[in-house]
Design an enzyme around this catalytic site. Structure first.
Site, PDB file in Angstrom:
ATOM      1  N   SER A 216       0.784  -1.192  -0.016  1.00  0.00           N
ATOM      2  CA  SER A 216       0.098   0.014   0.092  1.00  0.00           C
ATOM      3  C   SER A 216       0.921   1.433   0.047  1.00  0.00           C
ATOM      4  O   SER A 216       1.987   1.275   0.347  1.00  0.00           O
ATOM      5  CB  SER A 216      -1.037   0.097   1.271  1.00  0.00           C
ATOM      6  OG  SER A 216      -0.265   0.358   2.377  1.00  0.00           O
ATOM      7  N   GLU A 237       6.390  -0.116  -5.271  1.00  0.00           N
ATOM      8  CA  GLU A 237       5.124  -0.494  -6.319  1.00  0.00           C
ATOM      9  C   GLU A 237       3.891  -0.412  -5.342  1.00  0.00           C
ATOM     10  O   GLU A 237       3.806  -1.260  -4.653  1.00  0.00           O
ATOM     11  CB  GLU A 237       5.431  -1.925  -7.069  1.00  0.00           C
ATOM     12  CG  GLU A 237       4.449  -2.198  -8.171  1.00  0.00           C
ATOM     13  CD  GLU A 237       2.955  -2.883  -7.627  1.00  0.00           C
ATOM     14  OE1 GLU A 237       2.026  -2.090  -7.439  1.00  0.00           O
ATOM     15  OE2 GLU A 237       3.145  -4.050  -7.737  1.00  0.00           O
ATOM     16  N   CYS A 271      -3.155  -5.143  -7.728  1.00  0.00           N
ATOM     17  CA  CYS A 271      -3.261  -3.623  -7.629  1.00  0.00           C
ATOM     18  C   CYS A 271      -3.483  -2.809  -8.866  1.00  0.00           C
ATOM     19  O   CYS A 271      -3.660  -1.668  -9.140  1.00  0.00           O
ATOM     20  CB  CYS A 271      -1.628  -3.408  -7.567  1.00  0.00           C
ATOM     21  SG  CYS A 271      -0.944  -3.984  -5.896  1.00  0.00           S
TER      22      CYS A 271
HETATM   23  C1  SIN Z   1      -0.044  -6.477  -8.460  1.00  0.00           C
HETATM   24  O1  SIN Z   1      -1.231  -6.619  -8.148  1.00  0.00           O
HETATM   25  O2  SIN Z   1       0.721  -5.758  -7.755  1.00  0.00           O
HETATM   26  C2  SIN Z   1       0.344  -7.223  -9.495  1.00  0.00           C
HETATM   27  C3  SIN Z   1      -0.167  -7.792 -10.641  1.00  0.00           C
HETATM   28  C4  SIN Z   1       0.373  -8.436 -11.782  1.00  0.00           C
HETATM   29  O3  SIN Z   1       1.490  -8.257 -11.905  1.00  0.00           O
HETATM   30  O4  SIN Z   1      -0.373  -8.660 -12.650  1.00  0.00           O
END
Ligand code: SIN
Length: 471
Positions: A216, A237, A271
């Site tokens: 987060s 990230e 995310c």
């Molecule tokens: C994430 O939710 O941070 C990664 C999603 C992904 O790599 O597809």
């Protein structure tokens, strides 16, 4: 390790059954892991890119050979369906394969100097011991996306596995050791209650030269603050709140496929999941009806049941957050068209896949990342209006554009304040593609040709007296 290790119970999110107990590492354990990584770095840094490439390739093959066991572990501890878990193992392995190919091909530069007597050469060197902190939503892929480039660069790592889902990380690290990575090069820390303590040790240790975190924005800010004392390099990230733009000239079928893939993958717990779905008013009702028809066919349940299309959320706090966001939206005038409630008959961590219409910017769902199976539809009229709405967020990880007009696609893509854009697709995950965000979604790029450089420093060698007359 010293003998005071507390054990944390790991529940299966679908059943609540305890599937394992894991050590809760404390300060001393974390420091011991850092020491082991530092000792290993002394020799690991001198290995060639080709040697590391071969080790990574063996690791990739070991992951593929154990794919089904790893998928079972993922479903057990994360809850996602076994099919999604199988897909995640392939995705996780693809980062190891990718960086096995990058390891021997990381070149420095030969740079023409401004001074005719000088010659400039740069070396890409491993940054050092790296602290990695990974999330529970991809227990395999987020580990490999960080560890593989770090090892490819010649770094050693101390990796904090997700507290809720540590088992896959441990299995993947064991496969790395079986593939020949030296002891001490990969150190996995498990902790749930002690997560904050471990984070503090990793961020304040002068031995750790780089911290890479996925999670987060709130925790990212804390880690950033803690890392400032040692001026650590960072890759962050962080949270997303992806706008998903469907224009009236879009191919409706592919927009529906896109939203099903992007919004409901992992039951909405990624995310880069679409969070705000903006649909042009002229096709709003048609899009809504199609989407509701698709969602009606979903079957939530235990991820091991092959008829299940969507599993549980990770824990009851995640369910409570989704529920609160929906109630807030309803209170402000939005309408639930399908779903909208807990699926208590299945267990406390299940939430019905939901479509909610007539959303507005005042609602929490507009400014908060949902991390649940809720498709929130916002109507819009013009391109300018939707670009403005989409960019209102403080974060900027992913975004999506559905349109058949290439001019519009470029116009809008260039104005959206996000790091990654899916154009007529809801699936943007690929080891070849740079993954990262802008604004409060953080900085740094994972995967792709950029992923390895996040774990390297550039050293510049300037040779003087190089004019031929001096030879
Ligand atoms: C994430 O939710 O941070 C990664 C999603 C992904 O790599 O597809």
């Amino acid at each position: 390790m010293h003998p005071r290790l507390e054990l944390t119970s790991i529940p299966d999110p679908a059943t609540g059954n305890i599937i394992a107990k894991c050590p809760d590492f404390d300060i001393l354990d974390t420091k011991a892991a850092i020491e082991a990584a530092a000792k290993s770095f002394e020799s690991f840094r001198t290995t060639t890119g080709r040697e590391r490439s071969k080790l990574l390739r063996k690791w990739y093959e070991a992951i593929i050979a154990h794919a089904e066991d790893l998928a079972i572990l993922i479903t057990l501890e994360n809850g996602k369906t076994i099919n999604e878990a199988r897909g995640e193992v392939q995705y996780a392995a693809s980062f190891v394969e990718w960086f096995s190919e990058e390891a021997p091909r990381s070149y420095g530069d030969v740079i023409p100097s401004s001074n005719p007597l000088n010659r400039i050469v740069t070396l890409n060197e491993p940054v050092g011991v790296c602290g990695l902190i990974t999330p529970w939503n991809f227990p395999a892929a987020m580990i490999t996306r960080k560890i593989a480039p770090a090892l490819a660069a010649g770094c050693t790592v101390v990796c904090k596995a997700p507290g809720e889902a540590p088992l896959t990380s441990l299995a993947i690290a064991e496969l790395a050791h079986q593939s020949g990575f030296p002891r001490g090069s990969i150190n996995i820390i498990t902790a749930l209650d002690n997560t904050a303590i471990v984070g503090e040790v990793l961020t304040t240790s002068p031995v750790i030269k780089k911290l890479s975190f996925t999670g987060s924005t709130a925790i990212g800010k804390l880690l950033m603050k803690q890392s400032s004392g040692t001026v650590k390099q960072l890759s962050l990230e962080l949270s997303g709140n992806a706008p998903f733009l469907v224009f009236e000239d879009a191919n409706l079928d592919s927009a529906i496929e896109g939203i099903v893939a992007s919004k409901f993958r992992g039951s909405g717990q990624t995310c880069i999941c679409a969070n705000r779905i903006y649909v042009q008013r002229s096709i709003y009702q048609m899009f809504l009806d199609e989407l509701v028809g698709r969602v009606r066919k979903f079957k939530i349940g235990n991820g091991f049941d092959v008829s299940t299309t969507h599993g549980p959320l990770i824990h009851d706090r995640a369910v409570a957050k989704v529920e609160a966001q929906i109630r807030d939206a309803e209170a402000l005038g939005a309408k639930v068209v399908i779903g909208g409630k807990r699926a208590l008959e299945l267990g406390p961590n299940f939430f019905q896949p939901t479509v909610i219409r007539d959303m507005t910017s005042e609602m929490k769902l507009s400014s908060e990342e949902t991390f649940g199976p809720v498709a929130a539809l916002f109507p819009f009229d013009s391109e300018d209006e939707v670009v403005h709405l989409a960019s209102q967020s403080e974060v900027g990880l992913a975004g999506y554009i559905f349109s058949r007009d290439v001019h519009r696609i470029f116009r809008v893509a260039e104005r959206l304040e996000v790091g990654m854009i899916g154009v007529n697709t809801g699936m943007i995950s690929d080891p070849a593609s740079p993954f990262g965000g802008v604004k409060e979604s953080g900085f740094g790029w994972e995967g792709s040709k950029h992923g390895i450089s996040e774990f390297q420093v550039v050293k510049t060698l300037t040779f003087g007296g190089m004019a031929t007359s001096h030879l």
